[in-house]
Design an enzyme around this catalytic site. Sequence first.
Site, PDB file in Angstrom:
ATOM      1  N   LYS A 212      41.937  33.094  36.861  1.00 25.07           N
ATOM      2  CA  LYS A 212      42.622  32.781  35.718  1.00 25.07           C
ATOM      3  C   LYS A 212      43.436  33.943  35.380  1.00 25.07           C
ATOM      4  CE  LYS A 212      42.776  31.446  30.772  1.00 25.07           C
ATOM      5  NZ  LYS A 212      41.950  31.034  29.600  1.00 25.07           N
ATOM      6  N   GLU A 218      35.017  40.831  40.585  1.00 21.68           N
ATOM      7  CA  GLU A 218      34.266  40.143  41.900  1.00 21.68           C
ATOM      8  C   GLU A 218      35.433  39.645  42.697  1.00 21.68           C
ATOM      9  OE1 GLU A 218      33.627  40.014  38.623  1.00 21.68           O
ATOM     10  OE2 GLU A 218      31.325  39.822  38.459  1.00 21.68           O
ATOM     11  N   GLY A 273      38.338  28.825  31.200  1.00 22.53           N
ATOM     12  CA  GLY A 273      37.976  28.958  32.893  1.00 22.53           C
ATOM     13  C   GLY A 273      36.863  27.867  33.111  1.00 22.53           C
ATOM     14  N   ARG A 274      36.001  27.818  32.054  1.00 17.07           N
ATOM     15  CA  ARG A 274      34.780  26.547  32.221  1.00 17.07           C
ATOM     16  C   ARG A 274      35.269  25.293  32.029  1.00 17.07           C
ATOM     17  NH1 ARG A 274      34.305  30.292  28.243  1.00 17.07           N
ATOM     18  NH2 ARG A 274      34.060  29.594  26.111  1.00 17.07           N
ATOM     19  N   GLU A 359      28.086  29.597  28.050  1.00 16.87           N
ATOM     20  CA  GLU A 359      29.275  30.449  27.555  1.00 16.87           C
ATOM     21  C   GLU A 359      30.157  29.612  26.463  1.00 16.87           C
ATOM     22  OE1 GLU A 359      32.699  31.520  30.481  1.00 16.87           O
ATOM     23  OE2 GLU A 359      31.251  33.025  30.940  1.00 16.87           O
ATOM     24  N   HIS A 391       8.210  18.378  42.052  1.00 20.70           N
ATOM     25  CA  HIS A 391       7.244  19.056  42.528  1.00 20.70           C
ATOM     26  C   HIS A 391       7.196  20.773  42.420  1.00 20.70           C
ATOM     27  CE1 HIS A 391       6.346  15.634  44.889  1.00 20.70           C
ATOM     28  NE2 HIS A 391       7.434  15.231  44.675  1.00 20.70           N
ATOM     29  N   LYS A 516      30.810  44.334  31.698  1.00 19.61           N
ATOM     30  CA  LYS A 516      31.931  44.611  32.671  1.00 19.61           C
ATOM     31  C   LYS A 516      32.584  45.904  32.165  1.00 19.61           C
ATOM     32  CE  LYS A 516      34.174  40.006  32.765  1.00 19.61           C
ATOM     33  NZ  LYS A 516      35.424  39.203  32.301  1.00 19.61           N
TER      34      LYS A 516
END
Length: 555
Positions: A212, A218, A273-274, A359, A391, A516
């Site tokens: 965005k 990253e 973003g999400r 978030e 399990h 950050k």
Amino acid sequence: MSAIRPATARTSLPEWRAVIDHTRTLAPQHLRDLFAEDPSRADRFSFEACGLFVDHAKQRITAETLVRLLALAEACGLESRIDAMFSGARINTTEHRAVLHVALRAPAGERIMLDGRDVVPDVHEVLGRMGAFAERVRGGAWTGHTGRRIRTVVNIGIGGSDLGPVMANDALKSYATPDLAFRFVSNVDGSDFVEATAGLDPAETLFIVASKTFTTLETLANARSARDWLVGALGTEAAVAKHFVAVSTAAAEVSAFGIDTANMFGFWDWVGGRYSMDSAIGLATMLAVGPERFGELLAGFHAMDVHFREAPLERNLPVLQGLVDVWNTTFLGSGSIAVLPYDHALRRFAAYLQQLAMESNGKRVTLDGATIDGYDTCPVYWGEPGTNGQHSFYQLIHQGTRTIPCEFIGFARSRRPLGRHHDLLMANVFAQAEALAFGRSADEVRAEMAAKGGVDESLVPHKVFPGNRPSTTILAEELTPHALGALVAYHEHAVFTQGVIWNVNSFDQWGVELGKVLATRIVPELEAAAEPPLSGHDPSTAGLIRRYRTLRGRG
Ligand code: F6P
């Protein structure tokens, strides 16, 4: 005057107090009692819309619980908040932004105004360009620099620019073209990039750089490595034009990176973003399933948007889910929610929902900046697909000391039918929810032991299941693009509902900033040739930096 003030607005509401009072009357009642008292309970607490059937009957609620929670929702102004979102008000107050992900799936011709401008045509203009591009890549008309067709698409992005497409591409894999393979790179750990590109032919690889902001460390590090990998193999910077496209709101940054903005698919600052997997961020999904199926995905989102906006609160699926979540978290004190999809294609759904919920609502100040004191906001979301989780961690959910509300998701038909597998899978969903709710008493354990030849009293407490462990089961016909869209929008709006009750801004994410900033400061300290002064750090952090440098031979 201190900026930190206690938040009293919510807890002083009479409706809030009424819910607290109600927890006292409900606490002694076991789900067994609630089912025994009300034979119509299953019907009373099951709701259906947009192809989703949602059964809350195994939640620790009564009719009175819903009455009080709905009264609280009204007192918190939920309906006017929903209207505000849909009408483009700047409800993301700390970033002064509208929150209009609902416009991403509005059909052409619908009007959604922001600052006097209808944003729906813009959305469809981008969808049209994405569709044309997807058809060219899928059909082989778009070729790489050497003229070969694209065989692998690598999406580079992180957070909302990764989790949505990863989840959706898995979920809709049965609809995907076999002509394209998809890989996703998110982590700045170089292993992610190296492993994702292992064995790929650069001449047949297309990178989507999805960000965005186009400033995310990253993503830019991975995008630079991708460019080096490609240019190194194909021998010319000119190859970038046919092997890189960008998805972003930031044309200048895309251009500065070296991607022609003609190869950029845009979206807008009013898409968080999400909340962006149905924007151009979904390009990898569209490339996989094609524009038509992507359109069905959007239609599923839109159907749930319409329901959320129009259905009365007491029959409104996302509202009820959000209120049940608040009930479990804030009023009954549960610290987490287990997300348990019984469909292997939804194996990344819990990871997706983690970002969406945590978030959005992992906040400790109210919309007006007051410190929340006296109630808990967002729980920890976690989970794995069934039956694998059974399990692994279900032991704790059944017999541990904590109460963990569960969300089961299942489908009537498999997209990959195989013998009896699907019935076996779905038998487990229903069995788990039943076992959690009703448990197995000491007397039942003894009777079972007696039937098998003898009661060993020392084992009885170990074999008791207390039950009274709440769950919701969501059942749909089949995991189609439409069903996925409805399921995601359902959760987006449930998270919105939670945020309104908790009185937080669900659309900012200041909590990711400090780490950050500190990382940016530490990078040169790790890489410096000469020992850097580490006086700005606490002794623990300085010691770790020194040890790292020594281990890397930079001491
Ligand atoms: O983690 C913070 C965050 O801003 C998320 O909200 C977002 O989804 C992610 O980083 C990626 O951001 P971008 O799409 O700008 O690269």
